[in-house]
Design a protein around this motif. Structure first.
Motif, mmCIF file in Angstrom:
data_model
loop_
_atom_site.group_PDB
_atom_site.id
_atom_site.type_symbol
_atom_site.label_atom_id
_atom_site.label_comp_id
_atom_site.label_asym_id
_atom_site.label_seq_id
_atom_site.Cartn_x
_atom_site.Cartn_y
_atom_site.Cartn_z
ATOM 1 N N CYS A 52 12.282 -9.722 33.274
ATOM 2 C CA CYS A 52 13.427 -10.074 34.127
ATOM 3 C C CYS A 52 13.065 -11.192 35.101
ATOM 4 N N ALA A 53 11.868 -11.115 35.671
ATOM 5 C CA ALA A 53 11.427 -12.160 36.598
ATOM 6 C C ALA A 53 11.380 -13.507 35.892
ATOM 7 N N ALA A 54 10.827 -13.520 34.681
ATOM 8 C CA ALA A 54 10.732 -14.769 33.925
ATOM 9 C C ALA A 54 12.120 -15.324 33.599
ATOM 10 N N LEU A 55 13.000 -14.473 33.095
ATOM 11 C CA LEU A 55 14.335 -14.933 32.694
ATOM 12 C C LEU A 55 15.170 -15.367 33.896
ATOM 13 N N SER A 56 15.032 -14.651 35.014
ATOM 14 C CA SER A 56 15.805 -14.998 36.210
ATOM 15 C C SER A 56 15.399 -16.357 36.755
ATOM 16 N N TYR A 57 14.095 -16.617 36.760
ATOM 17 C CA TYR A 57 13.639 -17.919 37.250
ATOM 18 C C TYR A 57 14.000 -19.035 36.277
ATOM 19 N N GLN A 58 13.883 -18.772 34.997
ATOM 20 C CA GLN A 58 14.297 -19.775 34.010
ATOM 21 C C GLN A 58 15.766 -20.137 34.187
ATOM 22 N N LYS A 59 16.564 -19.160 34.565
ATOM 23 C CA LYS A 59 18.003 -19.379 34.725
ATOM 24 C C LYS A 59 18.301 -20.379 35.837
ATOM 25 N N ILE A 60 17.408 -20.486 36.812
ATOM 26 C CA ILE A 60 17.619 -21.440 37.905
ATOM 27 C C ILE A 60 17.774 -22.856 37.358
ATOM 28 N N ALA A 61 17.005 -23.186 36.323
ATOM 29 C CA ALA A 61 17.107 -24.522 35.725
ATOM 30 C C ALA A 61 18.508 -24.758 35.169
ATOM 31 N N THR A 112 14.938 -13.407 46.636
ATOM 32 C CA THR A 112 15.911 -12.479 46.060
ATOM 33 C C THR A 112 15.628 -12.167 44.596
ATOM 34 N N SER A 113 15.428 -13.207 43.781
ATOM 35 C CA SER A 113 15.200 -12.983 42.348
ATOM 36 C C SER A 113 13.931 -12.174 42.117
ATOM 37 N N PHE A 114 12.895 -12.507 42.846
ATOM 38 C CA PHE A 114 11.612 -11.818 42.743
ATOM 39 C C PHE A 114 11.781 -10.351 43.139
ATOM 40 N N TYR A 115 12.465 -10.128 44.251
ATOM 41 C CA TYR A 115 12.689 -8.773 44.762
ATOM 42 C C TYR A 115 13.469 -7.940 43.748
ATOM 43 N N GLU A 116 14.561 -8.493 43.247
ATOM 44 C CA GLU A 116 15.405 -7.729 42.333
ATOM 45 C C GLU A 116 14.676 -7.402 41.035
ATOM 46 N N ALA A 117 13.918 -8.368 40.510
ATOM 47 C CA ALA A 117 13.206 -8.128 39.254
ATOM 48 C C ALA A 117 12.166 -7.024 39.415
ATOM 49 N N CYS A 144 20.528 -11.383 33.090
ATOM 50 C CA CYS A 144 19.121 -11.530 32.703
ATOM 51 C C CYS A 144 18.482 -10.165 32.440
ATOM 52 N N VAL A 145 18.876 -9.159 33.217
ATOM 53 C CA VAL A 145 18.359 -7.807 32.994
ATOM 54 C C VAL A 145 18.797 -7.306 31.620
ATOM 55 N N ILE A 146 20.069 -7.516 31.300
ATOM 56 C CA ILE A 146 20.588 -7.080 29.993
ATOM 57 C C ILE A 146 19.880 -7.822 28.862
ATOM 58 N N LYS A 147 19.676 -9.121 29.042
ATOM 59 C CA LYS A 147 18.977 -9.913 28.023
ATOM 60 C C LYS A 147 17.551 -9.402 27.840
#
Length: 292
Positions: free
Chosen positions: A246-255, A21-26, A280-283
């Motif tokens: 976005c991909a980087a920030l979204s995955y980092q958020k998992i932690a 999901t995160s990968f797809y959305e980013a 994450c997109v806004i950031k």
């Protein structure tokens, strides 16, 4: 685009949407043709990964044979491969001139899971992450940049490594109990004064302070790999910078989500919410505005 090719891309997109999901959305933020290309590459990687992860459904000999067949199809650029996503994959690697190397690395890394041996040290752990996930960054680089650049290629590989470390930290319990694999390197276990049997306790009790310190050591290691992407953002296509960040920030958020669940990566799989991914997109947009 011919109808069979269009259908193949649609199948690839559906695979990525359902499984990442995160990968797809980013990467849905990319222009459509390159978003479809990312999906085709993902379908290849997903297939290789699933062949190994669901090995209880067949024999090792059959898995080796399937991986060898896939490898041969890749090297021959076989137009008659049996996989429904293959026409899209073949179209993508030909249009974007993607070499075979990262796909062969992907297969090599997944073979390590087929005959899994625990990692004695962090260097071996990172080597594995480079094969199974750094290779994904390398195969995607031609879709994300208009010119070859060694720094960008390294950053793409680093981002893949960072995401893989995050995946491992998220799935410790699932991998340990469901697949009999413990990816945590033994040098860090020894540093934390833990042994693999200690982890069994955390399926019923809260993770110990020692485990949390080990987990955070690996999270910090992931962060060092995530950090390399921002310095090379100008080398990406303008319309690729936001999806990559976005991909980087979204995955980092998992932690952070795992931390919010008191480091319980044994009895559940922690996911980011739609709202968190939108944040994450806004950031990412704000970071890019600040770099202009």
């Amino acid at each position: 685009m011919s109808n069979p090719l269009f259908q193949s891309y649609q199948i690839s997109l559906q695979i990525m949407k359902e499984r990442a999901t995160s990968f797809y959305e980013a990467f849905s933020l990319l222009p459509e043709d390159r978003f479809r290309g990312v999906a085709a590459l993902y379908a290849f990687c997903r297939t290789v990964d699933d062949l190994v992860d669901f090995q209880e459904q067949t024999t090792k000999d059959n898995i080796y044979a399937s991986l060898e067949e896939l490898k041969q199809d890749l090297e021959d650029k076989n137009p008659a491969s049996k996989h429904s996503w293959w026409p899209a994959f073949l179209d993508t690697i030909e249009r974007f001139n993607i070499p075979d190397e990262p796909f062969l690395e992907q297969i090599q890394g997944q073979l390590m899971d087929l005959d899994f041996k625990p990692f004695q040290n962090t260097n071996d752990f990172i080597g594995y992450c480079q094969l199974v996930a750094g290779s994904v960054g390398k195969m995607m680089a031609p879709l994300l940049a208009s010119e070859e650049n060694p720094q960008l290629l390294q950053a793409c590989e680093d981002l893949g490594v960072a995401m893989q470390i995050t995946n491992i930290l998220r799935d410790i319990g699932e991998d340990y109990q469901g697949r009999d694999r413990l990816y945590l390197p033994f040098d860090l276990l020894e540093k934390a004064k833990l042994n693999p049997l200690d982890l069994q306790l955390f399926f019923s009790d809260s993770p110990s302070t020692e485990f949390i310190e080990l987990w955070e050591d690996l999270a910090k290691l992931a962060d060092t790999y995530y950090s390399s992407i921002q310095s090379v953002l100008p080398y990406f296509r303008g319309d690729s910078q936001l999806p990559v960040l976005c991909a980087a920030l979204s995955y980092q958020k998992i932690a952070d989500v795992i931390r919010d669940h008191d480091y319980d990566c044994f009895t559940q799989r922690c996911y980011t919410t739609t709202e968190q991914r939108k944040a994450c997109v806004i950031k990412a947009q704000n970071i890019l505005k600040g770099s202009l």
